[in-house]
Design a protein around this motif. Structure first.
Motif, PDB file in Angstrom:
ATOM      1  N   GLY A  94     -39.895  10.911  16.391  1.00  0.00           N
ATOM      2  CA  GLY A  94     -40.450  10.153  15.081  1.00  0.00           C
ATOM      3  C   GLY A  94     -39.744   9.420  14.232  1.00  0.00           C
ATOM      4  O   GLY A  94     -40.358   8.210  14.185  1.00  0.00           O
ATOM      5  N   ARG A  95     -38.885   9.714  13.411  1.00  0.00           N
ATOM      6  CA  ARG A  95     -38.439   9.266  12.593  1.00  0.00           C
ATOM      7  C   ARG A  95     -38.090   8.050  12.598  1.00  0.00           C
ATOM      8  O   ARG A  95     -37.836   6.706  12.058  1.00  0.00           O
ATOM      9  N   ILE A  96     -37.021   7.998  14.127  1.00  0.00           N
ATOM     10  CA  ILE A  96     -36.648   6.688  14.809  1.00  0.00           C
ATOM     11  C   ILE A  96     -37.383   5.733  14.942  1.00  0.00           C
ATOM     12  O   ILE A  96     -37.701   4.425  14.772  1.00  0.00           O
ATOM     13  N   PHE A  97     -38.746   5.866  15.303  1.00  0.00           N
ATOM     14  CA  PHE A  97     -39.493   5.372  16.266  1.00  0.00           C
ATOM     15  C   PHE A  97     -40.199   4.655  14.552  1.00  0.00           C
ATOM     16  O   PHE A  97     -40.941   3.684  14.700  1.00  0.00           O
ATOM     17  N   ALA A  98     -40.810   5.512  13.953  1.00  0.00           N
ATOM     18  CA  ALA A  98     -41.313   4.998  12.874  1.00  0.00           C
ATOM     19  C   ALA A  98     -40.751   4.106  12.045  1.00  0.00           C
ATOM     20  O   ALA A  98     -41.082   3.167  11.917  1.00  0.00           O
ATOM     21  N   ALA A  99     -39.355   4.105  11.932  1.00  0.00           N
ATOM     22  CA  ALA A  99     -38.802   3.142  11.320  1.00  0.00           C
ATOM     23  C   ALA A  99     -38.685   1.695  11.981  1.00  0.00           C
ATOM     24  O   ALA A  99     -38.458   0.892  11.289  1.00  0.00           O
ATOM     25  N   ARG A 100     -38.817   2.053  13.604  1.00  0.00           N
ATOM     26  CA  ARG A 100     -38.901   0.604  14.194  1.00  0.00           C
ATOM     27  C   ARG A 100     -39.817   0.135  14.293  1.00  0.00           C
ATOM     28  O   ARG A 100     -40.229  -1.401  13.310  1.00  0.00           O
ATOM     29  N   LEU A 101     -41.139   0.796  13.915  1.00  0.00           N
ATOM     30  CA  LEU A 101     -43.113   0.004  13.680  1.00  0.00           C
ATOM     31  C   LEU A 101     -42.691  -0.221  12.146  1.00  0.00           C
ATOM     32  O   LEU A 101     -43.379  -1.282  12.478  1.00  0.00           O
ATOM     33  N   VAL A 102     -42.129   0.366  10.731  1.00  0.00           N
ATOM     34  CA  VAL A 102     -41.944  -0.260   9.749  1.00  0.00           C
ATOM     35  C   VAL A 102     -41.914  -1.478   9.725  1.00  0.00           C
ATOM     36  O   VAL A 102     -42.285  -2.614   9.480  1.00  0.00           O
ATOM     37  N   LEU A 139     -43.465  -7.094  17.973  1.00  0.00           N
ATOM     38  CA  LEU A 139     -42.933  -6.803  19.366  1.00  0.00           C
ATOM     39  C   LEU A 139     -41.763  -6.717  19.320  1.00  0.00           C
ATOM     40  O   LEU A 139     -41.662  -5.351  20.291  1.00  0.00           O
ATOM     41  N   ASN A 140     -40.337  -7.386  19.070  1.00  0.00           N
ATOM     42  CA  ASN A 140     -38.508  -6.767  19.559  1.00  0.00           C
ATOM     43  C   ASN A 140     -39.362  -5.189  18.826  1.00  0.00           C
ATOM     44  O   ASN A 140     -37.890  -4.690  19.706  1.00  0.00           O
ATOM     45  N   GLU A 141     -39.160  -5.192  17.339  1.00  0.00           N
ATOM     46  CA  GLU A 141     -39.283  -3.922  16.765  1.00  0.00           C
ATOM     47  C   GLU A 141     -40.379  -3.020  17.566  1.00  0.00           C
ATOM     48  O   GLU A 141     -39.067  -1.798  18.034  1.00  0.00           O
ATOM     49  N   PHE A 142     -40.922  -3.032  18.588  1.00  0.00           N
ATOM     50  CA  PHE A 142     -41.732  -1.976  18.475  1.00  0.00           C
ATOM     51  C   PHE A 142     -41.536  -1.812  19.663  1.00  0.00           C
ATOM     52  O   PHE A 142     -41.331  -0.330  20.091  1.00  0.00           O
ATOM     53  N   ARG A 143     -40.876  -2.820  20.908  1.00  0.00           N
ATOM     54  CA  ARG A 143     -40.410  -2.760  22.031  1.00  0.00           C
ATOM     55  C   ARG A 143     -38.700  -1.287  22.028  1.00  0.00           C
ATOM     56  O   ARG A 143     -38.729  -0.269  22.599  1.00  0.00           O
TER      57      ARG A 143
END
Length: 392
Positions: free
Chosen positions: A67-75, A163-167
């Protein structure tokens, strides 16, 4: 393992809001979503990723490592997306967008229009058109006679970076499960094509079999555009001391120098000393316009005063063409020592003993400012440094 389709933007924003607020209720209120809708979106995201993003307890919801890794990229992705508002002069545009609108505009810009984008994507033209027209209603004109405007290109750029960050966030989470994937798109300039980049990729591939590196060659300006637009992750080759576009930064790896080379057995080969007048007796191969060596070549030609009966220089940026021209003639050229190091070792070319003072230039990596490499990208950079250290 292939990354799943992205959740919609509201659900992605919900994951960020939960990570920042610590509770489902606070996140739902922040986004003006119902808790059941937010819970459903989170559940779909966790199922598609095969990993829990939050731990539920009496204190609320605590992010897991995934969750931390995913949220950091989403931010990071939403930071890019917020740049769309000022570009379109529309407040909070990032809150009104849909993934379909973003993807449709990117395709229309990349392929020169909505109709061409539909053909390339295998979708109905009406579908692409509808999404782009919805976006136009929010941002103003994006097409002029069906061709993307400058504003469309700028919006497509920030959409692509987001989108690059989300993916990559999805790939980062999947990497925790044992298979590190994602994109490695490299712009490659001539100086590193012969030895450095092939060696680095050969070492990288066994460590990351789930990553399919993409190498794009071309002239400096086109590769910089690809990097700036988010089509490339990095550009490897000669650095430019000035004129670098905004939001791009350079990282030096080593310095290279130029030398004069010819075929084995050339009349000037084997001499201890070669004078400028000696060089003027032979035809030349010119580095292509825009190449770092071109300026040095032109300065030499200005003082060489070659014989009028000599053929004019042949211009090329292709290493194989340059090598073939040298092998079949008495032509000379100015080129990077690194670029021809292997050719010299294999006896395909010989250096000419004419010192090119002040010809050193920096070689390195160019990337977007604030770039956060994924695990495979970071490892590739480490390998690249190792290869450079060994070869130079």
């Amino acid at each position: 393992m292939t990354a799943p389709p992205l959740p919609n933007l509201r659900h992605l924003a919900g994951i960020v809001a939960i990570a920042e607020g610590g509770t489902m209720s606070a996140a739902a209120e922040c986004l003006n979503l119902s808790q059941p809708a937010l819970a459903q979106g989170l559940a779909k995201a966790e199922t598609s990723l095969g990993a829990a993003l939050f731990l539920r307890n009496a204190k609320g919801m605590q992010p897991t490592e995934a969750g931390r890794i995913f949220a950091a990229r989403l931010v990071r992705g939403f930071d890019f997306l917020r740049m769309a508002g000022p570009l379109a002069q529309r407040d909070h545009l990032d809150r009104l967008l849909t993934l379909n609108q973003m993807q449709s505009l990117i395709a229309a810009v990349d392929h020169g229009g909505m109709r061409a984008a539909a053909v390339r994507m295998g979708r109905a033209a009406s579908s692409i058109s509808r999404a782009c027209r919805e976006l136009e209603a929010q941002t103003g004109a994006l097409f002029d006679h069906h061709r993307p405007t400058r504003q469309a290109e700028e919006l497509a750029r920030v959409f692509k970076l987001a989108l690059n960050e989300f993916r990559q966030g999805q790939e980062d989470v999947l990497g925790l499960q044992g298979v590190a994937g994602g994109r490695l798109a490299i712009g490659c300039l001539p100086l590193v094509q012969a030895m450095i980049l092939p060696e680095a990729l050969n070492r990288f591939a066994p460590e990351f079999p789930a990553v399919a590196p993409q190498v794009v060659d071309g002239d400096y300006d086109s590769l910089v555009r690809g990097l700036w637009r988010g089509d490339l992750d990095m550009l490897v080759g000669a650095l430019r001391p000035e004129g670098l576009p905004d939001q791009l930064v350079q990282m030096r790896l080593f310095s290279d120098e130029l030398l004069v080379v010819a075929r084995p057995g050339h009349p000037l080969s084997g001499r201890d000393t070669v004078r400028l007048a000696d060089l003027s007796a032979y035809p030349w191969i010119a580095p292509r316009v825009g190449a770092p060596a071109r300026g040095y070549f032109e300065a030499m030609q200005a003082v060489l005063n070659p014989a009028p009966e000599l053929p004019l220089p042949i211009e090329t940026g292709a290493h194989s063409v340059m090598r073939g021209l040298l092998m079949g003639s008495d032509r000379l050229t100015v080129t990077s020592r690194l670029q021809v190091q292997r050719d010299i070792a294999q006896g395909l070319m010989v250096p000419i003993a004419y010192a090119l003072s002040g010809s050193g230039r920096d070689i390195g990596v160019t990337h977007v400012e604030g770039w956060l490499p994924s695990v495979p990208q970071a490892r590739f950079l480490e390998i690249l440094r190792q290869v450079v250290g060994e070869l130079t």
